[in-house]
Design a protein around this motif. Sequence first.
Motif, short mmCIF file in Angstrom:
data_model
loop_
_atom_site.label_atom_id
_atom_site.label_comp_id
_atom_site.label_asym_id
_atom_site.label_seq_id
_atom_site.Cartn_x
_atom_site.Cartn_y
_atom_site.Cartn_z
N GLY A 77 49.82 -53.54 -24.19
CA GLY A 77 48.42 -54.53 -24.19
C GLY A 77 49.02 -55.82 -24.45
O GLY A 77 48.25 -56.83 -24.46
N GLU A 136 34.91 -46.87 -29.83
CA GLU A 136 35.20 -48.14 -29.09
C GLU A 136 36.92 -48.22 -29.19
O GLU A 136 37.49 -48.34 -28.28
CB GLU A 136 34.66 -49.53 -30.01
N ASN A 137 37.42 -47.52 -30.19
CA ASN A 137 38.86 -47.67 -30.28
C ASN A 137 39.47 -46.42 -29.61
O ASN A 137 40.65 -46.72 -29.05
CB ASN A 137 39.27 -47.35 -31.89
N ALA A 150 35.61 -42.98 -20.46
CA ALA A 150 36.66 -43.24 -19.89
C ALA A 150 36.69 -42.51 -18.19
O ALA A 150 37.24 -43.20 -17.30
CB ALA A 150 37.71 -42.54 -20.55
N PRO A 158 43.87 -56.55 -28.00
CA PRO A 158 44.19 -55.26 -28.55
C PRO A 158 45.50 -54.76 -27.82
O PRO A 158 45.98 -54.86 -26.91
CB PRO A 158 43.03 -54.35 -28.01
N LEU A 203 38.09 -45.36 -26.53
CA LEU A 203 38.00 -45.60 -25.38
C LEU A 203 39.03 -46.96 -24.99
O LEU A 203 39.59 -46.80 -24.01
CB LEU A 203 36.69 -46.20 -25.17
N GLN A 204 39.15 -47.75 -25.89
CA GLN A 204 40.03 -48.91 -25.57
C GLN A 204 41.54 -48.48 -25.58
O GLN A 204 42.40 -49.09 -24.93
CB GLN A 204 39.92 -50.26 -26.83
N THR A 205 41.79 -47.51 -26.28
CA THR A 205 43.15 -46.81 -26.49
C THR A 205 43.54 -46.06 -24.87
O THR A 205 44.71 -46.43 -24.36
CB THR A 205 43.30 -45.77 -27.33
N ARG A 245 48.43 -51.41 -28.72
CA ARG A 245 48.68 -50.00 -29.21
C ARG A 245 50.15 -49.58 -29.17
O ARG A 245 50.97 -50.22 -28.15
CB ARG A 245 48.03 -48.99 -28.35
N SER A 295 41.16 -60.15 -32.04
CA SER A 295 40.31 -59.11 -31.53
C SER A 295 40.31 -59.12 -29.95
O SER A 295 40.19 -57.80 -29.26
CB SER A 295 39.13 -59.09 -31.95
N GLN A 346 41.87 -47.06 -22.13
CA GLN A 346 41.96 -47.88 -21.34
C GLN A 346 43.34 -48.74 -21.27
O GLN A 346 44.02 -49.09 -20.13
CB GLN A 346 41.00 -49.00 -21.51
N ILE A 347 43.97 -49.14 -22.23
CA ILE A 347 45.13 -49.80 -22.62
C ILE A 347 46.30 -49.07 -21.85
O ILE A 347 47.27 -49.27 -21.12
CB ILE A 347 45.56 -50.17 -24.08
#
Length: 342
Positions: A303, A191-192, A244, A160, A194-196, A162, A157, A198-199
Amino acid sequence: MKTLAITQGDPAGIGPEIVAKAFRDAPGDLKGCFVVGDTATLRRAAQAIARRGVPSVPVAQIGAPAEAVDMPPRCIPVLQLAGIPGPQPWGQISAAAGRAAADCVVWATRAALRGEVAGLVTAPLHKEALSAAGVTFPGHTELLQAEAAHHQGVALSAMPVRMMLASDELRTVLVSIHVSLREALAAVTHENILQTLQITHAALTRSLGRAPRMAVAGLNPHAGEGGLFGREEIEVIAPAIAEARAQGLDAHGPFAPDTVFMRARHTPARPGEFDVVIAMYHDQGLIPVKYLGVDKGVNVTLGLPLVRTSPDHGTAFDIAGQGVADAASLIEAVRMARALCG
């Protein structure tokens, strides 16, 4: 000059053939590259692509990646992996072929993580063959993620990743990858997303030299039409985009998924409005890029603490061994890996 490792892919598919064609047809791009795999498999592939009146592409076994730098043009350097199966019947799913493909990817990934190669380019593997071999990962991306997490001593985890599919006209990044559509819908979370974002921002900022303009596709028809066709855009996607933007990312949307890819498409006549589209699930993002031309698309894993690219097509068992497979996407993957390695 650090070398690039190219994995042979599933030996029953077109992977070895397109690798052989790439060395034959793009010697400048393939300078300093070598193949991780089985020498006999690559020699069979070289014979499969032989043309009347054109000499067969030579295959040379090497003992270390550095030896690839001094290889003459149009010679295929192969780092023979001990214990992997040799040539497999063309076009047939088998545990042996799946094991050979997986072992090549694991070796190349670990070499890249140790800094022994600049990056890796992966030829296609077959997910059913992987499963038959007992490999618990559904594809390259998940296997690479696990290897990188183990190397850095962190939980999965905490690593992460993509998938980005990119061509000269369009880039897309996926919120979820190889899961069922039902699971993909469940993965559309704040969360997913936002993380996408950011990456994607971090990866493309490095490659573009500036912050990317990111468009976010909606999940539902017409991006939900104000809640008439679903509330995910209102309750999940838009708040993630807002967060974001509060972090300084250039993110916009959610936009109707049936038009946003056209808005982002870059052509000589009209630059795209965006550098990349964030897609909510696998087919939503991959169909537009592949429709524009499989020969131009490149799969990039974002990532990871290493560079990995691949062609955007599969093993094509139906034409394996005929010498007709197109190596253009693999050559583009090598070029992109070079650019990402700097």
